[in-house]
Every structure is written in structure tokens, then in C-alpha cells.
Design a protein around this motif. Structure first.
Motif, PDB file in Angstrom:
ATOM      1  N   GLY A  96       0.801  -1.225   0.000  1.00 36.20           N
ATOM      2  CA  GLY A  96       0.000   0.000   0.000  1.00 36.20           C
ATOM      3  C   GLY A  96       0.824   1.259   0.000  1.00 36.20           C
ATOM      4  O   GLY A  96       0.301   2.344   0.293  1.00 36.20           O
ATOM      5  N   LEU A  97       2.107   1.169  -0.360  1.00 31.08           N
ATOM      6  CA  LEU A  97       2.978   2.343  -0.351  1.00 31.08           C
ATOM      7  C   LEU A  97       2.926   3.123  -1.661  1.00 31.08           C
ATOM      8  O   LEU A  97       3.288   4.301  -1.690  1.00 31.08           O
ATOM      9  CB  LEU A  97       4.435   1.928  -0.081  1.00 31.08           C
ATOM     10  CG  LEU A  97       4.692   1.010   1.127  1.00 31.08           C
ATOM     11  CD1 LEU A  97       6.183   0.737   1.263  1.00 31.08           C
ATOM     12  CD2 LEU A  97       4.155   1.634   2.395  1.00 31.08           C
ATOM     13  N   LEU A  98       2.521   2.469  -2.738  1.00 29.13           N
ATOM     14  CA  LEU A  98       2.479   3.096  -4.056  1.00 29.13           C
ATOM     15  C   LEU A  98       1.068   2.983  -4.618  1.00 29.13           C
ATOM     16  O   LEU A  98       0.551   1.876  -4.779  1.00 29.13           O
ATOM     17  CB  LEU A  98       3.479   2.428  -5.008  1.00 29.13           C
ATOM     18  CG  LEU A  98       3.506   2.932  -6.453  1.00 29.13           C
ATOM     19  CD1 LEU A  98       3.818   4.417  -6.508  1.00 29.13           C
ATOM     20  CD2 LEU A  98       4.514   2.144  -7.281  1.00 29.13           C
ATOM     21  N   VAL A  99       0.438   4.119  -4.894  1.00 27.37           N
ATOM     22  CA  VAL A  99      -0.934   4.146  -5.407  1.00 27.37           C
ATOM     23  C   VAL A  99      -1.012   5.143  -6.556  1.00 27.37           C
ATOM     24  O   VAL A  99      -0.124   5.975  -6.756  1.00 27.37           O
ATOM     25  CB  VAL A  99      -1.945   4.537  -4.302  1.00 27.37           C
ATOM     26  CG1 VAL A  99      -1.960   3.510  -3.187  1.00 27.37           C
ATOM     27  CG2 VAL A  99      -1.636   5.924  -3.751  1.00 27.37           C
ATOM     28  N   SER A 100      -2.123   5.040  -7.299  1.00 27.99           N
ATOM     29  CA  SER A 100      -2.371   5.980  -8.397  1.00 27.99           C
ATOM     30  C   SER A 100      -3.810   6.475  -8.282  1.00 27.99           C
ATOM     31  O   SER A 100      -4.724   5.915  -8.881  1.00 27.99           O
ATOM     32  CB  SER A 100      -2.151   5.286  -9.753  1.00 27.99           C
ATOM     33  OG  SER A 100      -2.392   6.177 -10.818  1.00 27.99           O
ATOM     34  N   PRO A 101      -4.051   7.535  -7.496  1.00 25.61           N
ATOM     35  CA  PRO A 101      -5.424   8.005  -7.276  1.00 25.61           C
ATOM     36  C   PRO A 101      -6.055   8.659  -8.481  1.00 25.61           C
ATOM     37  O   PRO A 101      -7.271   8.792  -8.542  1.00 25.61           O
ATOM     38  CB  PRO A 101      -5.266   9.009  -6.135  1.00 25.61           C
ATOM     39  CG  PRO A 101      -3.849   9.480  -6.227  1.00 25.61           C
ATOM     40  CD  PRO A 101      -3.070   8.319  -6.741  1.00 25.61           C
ATOM     41  N   ARG A 102      -5.253   9.072  -9.468  1.00 27.01           N
ATOM     42  CA  ARG A 102      -5.754   9.698 -10.695  1.00 27.01           C
ATOM     43  C   ARG A 102      -4.898   9.248 -11.866  1.00 27.01           C
ATOM     44  O   ARG A 102      -3.734   8.860 -11.683  1.00 27.01           O
ATOM     45  CB  ARG A 102      -5.671  11.228 -10.601  1.00 27.01           C
ATOM     46  CG  ARG A 102      -6.772  11.879  -9.792  1.00 27.01           C
ATOM     47  CD  ARG A 102      -6.595  13.376  -9.817  1.00 27.01           C
ATOM     48  NE  ARG A 102      -7.670  14.029  -9.083  1.00 27.01           N
ATOM     49  CZ  ARG A 102      -8.451  14.971  -9.600  1.00 27.01           C
ATOM     50  NH1 ARG A 102      -8.283  15.359 -10.849  1.00 27.01           N
ATOM     51  NH2 ARG A 102      -9.400  15.521  -8.879  1.00 27.01           N
ATOM     52  N   GLY A 109       4.424   6.620  -0.766  1.00 22.79           N
ATOM     53  CA  GLY A 109       4.617   6.899   0.652  1.00 22.79           C
ATOM     54  C   GLY A 109       5.948   6.343   1.126  1.00 22.79           C
ATOM     55  O   GLY A 109       6.341   5.232   0.754  1.00 22.79           O
ATOM     56  N   THR A 110       6.654   7.112   1.964  1.00 17.02           N
ATOM     57  CA  THR A 110       7.986   6.715   2.403  1.00 17.02           C
ATOM     58  C   THR A 110       8.090   6.757   3.921  1.00 17.02           C
ATOM     59  O   THR A 110       7.241   7.333   4.600  1.00 17.02           O
ATOM     60  CB  THR A 110       9.050   7.673   1.819  1.00 17.02           C
ATOM     61  OG1 THR A 110       8.863   8.986   2.384  1.00 17.02           O
ATOM     62  CG2 THR A 110       8.930   7.764   0.309  1.00 17.02           C
ATOM     63  N   ILE A 111       9.148   6.147   4.432  1.00 16.77           N
ATOM     64  CA  ILE A 111       9.466   6.241   5.857  1.00 16.77           C
ATOM     65  C   ILE A 111      10.848   6.883   5.986  1.00 16.77           C
ATOM     66  O   ILE A 111      11.687   6.773   5.083  1.00 16.77           O
ATOM     67  CB  ILE A 111       9.438   4.871   6.558  1.00 16.77           C
ATOM     68  CG1 ILE A 111      10.510   3.938   5.983  1.00 16.77           C
ATOM     69  CG2 ILE A 111       8.061   4.241   6.431  1.00 16.77           C
ATOM     70  CD1 ILE A 111      10.721   2.667   6.796  1.00 16.77           C
ATOM     71  N   HIS A 362       1.078  10.640   5.368  1.00 17.48           N
ATOM     72  CA  HIS A 362       0.297  11.557   4.530  1.00 17.48           C
ATOM     73  C   HIS A 362      -0.362  10.863   3.346  1.00 17.48           C
ATOM     74  O   HIS A 362      -1.176  11.483   2.651  1.00 17.48           O
ATOM     75  CB  HIS A 362       1.188  12.681   3.999  1.00 17.48           C
ATOM     76  CG  HIS A 362       1.740  13.577   5.052  1.00 17.48           C
ATOM     77  ND1 HIS A 362       0.973  14.486   5.744  1.00 17.48           N
ATOM     78  CD2 HIS A 362       3.009  13.704   5.546  1.00 17.48           C
ATOM     79  CE1 HIS A 362       1.725  15.143   6.604  1.00 17.48           C
ATOM     80  NE2 HIS A 362       2.962  14.685   6.515  1.00 17.48           N
ATOM     81  N   LEU A 363      -0.014   9.614   3.088  1.00 13.95           N
ATOM     82  CA  LEU A 363      -0.456   8.955   1.856  1.00 13.95           C
ATOM     83  C   LEU A 363      -1.974   8.913   1.724  1.00 13.95           C
ATOM     84  O   LEU A 363      -2.539   9.328   0.708  1.00 13.95           O
ATOM     85  CB  LEU A 363       0.118   7.539   1.793  1.00 13.95           C
ATOM     86  CG  LEU A 363      -0.163   6.778   0.494  1.00 13.95           C
ATOM     87  CD1 LEU A 363       0.654   7.362  -0.656  1.00 13.95           C
ATOM     88  CD2 LEU A 363       0.179   5.298   0.650  1.00 13.95           C
ATOM     89  N   ASP A 364      -2.670   8.429   2.746  1.00 20.11           N
ATOM     90  CA  ASP A 364      -4.130   8.303   2.676  1.00 20.11           C
ATOM     91  C   ASP A 364      -4.808   9.660   2.534  1.00 20.11           C
ATOM     92  O   ASP A 364      -5.740   9.823   1.739  1.00 20.11           O
ATOM     93  CB  ASP A 364      -4.667   7.586   3.920  1.00 20.11           C
ATOM     94  CG  ASP A 364      -4.489   6.078   3.839  1.00 20.11           C
ATOM     95  OD1 ASP A 364      -4.202   5.586   2.731  1.00 20.11           O
ATOM     96  OD2 ASP A 364      -4.619   5.409   4.874  1.00 20.11           O
TER      97      ASP A 364
END
Length: 372
Positions: A96-102, A109-111, A362-364
Motif C-alpha cells: 500500500g505504499l504506491l498508489v495511483s489516485p488519478r 509513501g515513504t518512511i 500523509h499517503l491516505d
């Protein structure tokens, strides 16, 4: 010879009448044939017009479908087909660290520990070749990071925009306390002072304590510096989307009342004595730094930490998370708008794509604000 004048007159009278009737019939028949012919011609022309219109519509629909399919294939292939990704990014998608919302937008998302997030960010930029890269750094930090990248210096501790530094020793961090206290007080009053000397300075102190362990077992590479370096290498434009430290101090001071600070102090005390569940993102007792990093590299941990902050310190959570989510999302939308309207100069070999790299917490929030 045998005919009489009367017979001749009778015959001569019949012939013209017969010819005139025959002529009239021929004229009517001709007119009828002409009308039928014109009707057939009109019908044929109408049929051809309809056929041409149908062909044009079919071609337009086919072209529109092709554009949609091509856009979906080219721009969203990473999110729709994990098998097209390198194994390292496949792992990021699965967690769930890499998404494409558009379409045309990839959100990573990183740590802030280890080097795996930095490797993922560099790899993502190199693969999708974005035209714009949005990074969770403040505008004032961007030139400092670029300068550090150019000099090939390792970023071992996340710098704060008070001064440029490279040491991560406890003595150095102790030296920041007076400057942080003065800046917090002058910017945000009592609230700014408390936040600067407890939250910000405390975070730096904790990192300095574990710096040697990190260096030995899990060397840190700043993921934002790595992202900026990769973006500069392909000529992509970089957008610094985070707020400045002064604005953050003011925002926290506005959000927190004296009772909120008292409540926060009580929660921290109870967590320290084990009377209350601690922030899930914190390192557990007897947990190795490698195990800690692996546990943090999961969206479930980030979500639990965010929920914990909203419950125990809603004012700070609004300032540190929600408001910054909003700023980052606005930067992404602005980038998409610029690319969509063609207001950005194209770079050879760079696609009409935006990549955004943010801290995992911040990802969500950013993804939710970017959903269509």
C-alpha cells in the motif's frame, strides 16, 4: 383508290387524336420515370450521407476509445498491472505504499529510516519519467538539498531549516535547543515554544541517540534528496509542497489551547509508564532497528499512527498531518492542471505524468483529496 373523301376525313381526324393521347401517355410515363429516378437519386444520396455520417461517427468513437485505452495503458499501467513493475516497486504496491489516485499521477509513501524508500523513489522516477515531481519538502529546503546532492554528501539526519548541518551527534542536537526555543517563541508564542522544544527537538534528540545504530545496521539515505536527484537527472520540474517551519509553528500554536497541551502532557506521561497504548509508529522494546523499519513500511502502521494522533492530540494532528495533506494535494492538482492545459514546456523523454513522494502518514490523506 377505293377510299372516299369522307373516309379520308374520318381517318385524318382519328390520327391526330390518337397521336396526342399517345404523346400524353409518353409524357406522363416520362415524368413518372423522371420522378422515380430523382427519388432514387435522392435516396441514394441520403444513404451515402448517412453512411458517411455513420463512418465518421464510428471513426470518432474508435479514435476516442483508442485514446482512452492508450491513456489508461500508458499512464496507469503501473497501478493496473503490478507485473509490469520491478520487484521492488511491486512490493511497495502490495504494502500500500504506491498508489495511483488519478490518471497520470503516482503517489509514493515513504518512511524516514533506512534507504529502501530512497531506492523506491529513485526507481519510480526513472521508470515513469514524470514531467513534474511533487516532494514533501519546504521551498527553503529545496536549494539546500540540491546543493547537498551536487556535493555528493550523505544526508544522515533530516535537516531542519535553521541551518545546514551534517553531524548527528547528541552534542550538536543539544546546541539546537536555544535556537529552536527562540524561534518557537518569536513565531508562535507559548504554543510555538512548547512545540519547538518538545516535539521538534525531541524528535531530533531521539534520532541522534539511534544514529550510530542506524549507521551500522540500516544506513539512512534521505528519500526526498534521492527523489530530487532523480528528478533533476531527467530534467523534470520539482514542486516543494510542504510548509515552512515558521508556518508550521504558527499553525500548531493556533490549533492548541492550554488545555490541549495539558492533555497531551498527560497522554505522554501515561504512555511512558505503560498506562496507555503508545503511538504504533514508535519503536517497541527489544525490537531491532531492522524489524522496526520493516513494521513501519506498511500502510496499516501509518494508519494506526494517524488514528492515535487524532485521538490523543487532535490539534497537533490537524497542523502536522491534515493541513499538510491539503497543501500537498493542492500542489498535485496544480501540476495536473498545468500538464492538462499544456502550460508546461515538454522535456524530451519525459512523460505527461506527475509523481508525488510524501511521508507514509500523509499517503491516505493526500490520495483521498485527489480521488475523482
Amino acid at each position: 383508290k377505293d377510299s372516299s373523301p369522307a373516309t379520308d376525313r374520318h381517318a385524318s381526324g382519328i390520327a391526330p387524336r390518337y397521336l396526342s393521347v399517345q404523346h400524353a401517355d409518353l409524357c406522363r410515363r416520362g415524368m413518372q420515370i423522371n420522378e422515380e429516378s430523382n427519388m432514387r437519386i435522392e435516396q441514394a444520396q441520403e444513404k451515402r450521407r448517412r453512411l458517411r455520417s455513420t463512418k465518421k461517427l464510428t471513426m470518432r468513437l474508435a479514435l476516442f476509445q483508442f485514446i482512452l485505452v492508450a491513456n489508461a495503458f500508458c499512464c496507469r499501467a503501473l497501478s493496473l498491472n503490478e507485473n509490469a513493475l520491478p520487484p521492488q516497486l511491486q512490493k511497495a504496491v502490495s504494502k500500500g505504499l504506491l498508489v495511483s489516485p488519478r490518471p497520470n499521477l503516482f503517489l509514493l509513501g515513504t518512511i524516514h529510516i533506512g534507504s529502501e524508500s530512497a531506492e523506491e523513489a529513485s526507481l519510480l522516477v526513472d521508470i515513469v519519467r514524470p514531467q513534474i515531481v511533487v516532494v514533501e519538502v519546504s521551498p527553503s529546503r529545496l536549494p539546500l538539498i540540491r546543493k547537498r546532492n551536487e556535493s555528493n554528501k550523505e544526508t544522515t539526519i533530516q535537516e531542519i531549516p535553521l541551518q545546514d548541518h551534517s553531524s548527528n551527534q547528541i552534542q550538536t542536537v543539544l546546541g539546537y535547543l536555544p535556537a529552536l526555543a527562540q524561534r518557537g517563541w518569536s513565531t508562535g508564542g507559548l504554543g510555538g515554544l512548547i512545540f519547538a522544544t518538545t516535539i521538534i527537538w525531541g524528535s531530533l534528540l531521539k534520532r541522534s541517540v539511534t544514529a550510530n545504530e542506524e549507521s551500522d545496521l540500516l544506513p539512512r539515505t534521505d528519500e526526498f534528496a534521492a527523489t530530487i536527484k532523480a528528478a533533476d537527472a531527467i530534467g523534470a520540474s520539482i514542486v516543494a509542497s510542504d510548509v515552512e517551519i515558521d508556518e508550521l509553528l504558527r499553525s500548531v500554536a493556533r490549533s492548541m489551547t492550554p488545555m490541549d497541551w495539558i492533555s497531551l502532557a498527560g497522554n505522554i506521561a501515561r504512555e511512558s509508564f505503560g498506562l496507555q497504548e503508545a503511538d504504533p509508529i514508535r519503536r517497541k522494546r527489544d525490537e531491532s532497528i531492522v524489524e522496526w523499519a520493516e513494521r513501519r513500511r506498511n500502510i496499516a502502521t501509518a494508519r494506526a499512527s494517524r488514528a492515535h494522533g487524532e485521538e490523543t492530540a487532535p490539534g497537533i494532528s490537524r497542523a502536522l498531518v491534515n493541513e499538510r495533506d491539503e497543501n500537498i494535494a493542492k500542489s498535485c492538482l496544480k501540476a495536473l492542471e498545468l500538464l492538462g492545459e499544456g502550460d508546461f514546456d515538454s522535456v524530451e523523454g519525459v512523460g505527461n505524468i506527475t509523481v508525488c513522494v510524501v511521508g507514509l502518514v500523509h499517503l491516505d490523506g493526500v490520495a483521498e483529496r485527489l480521488k475523482l
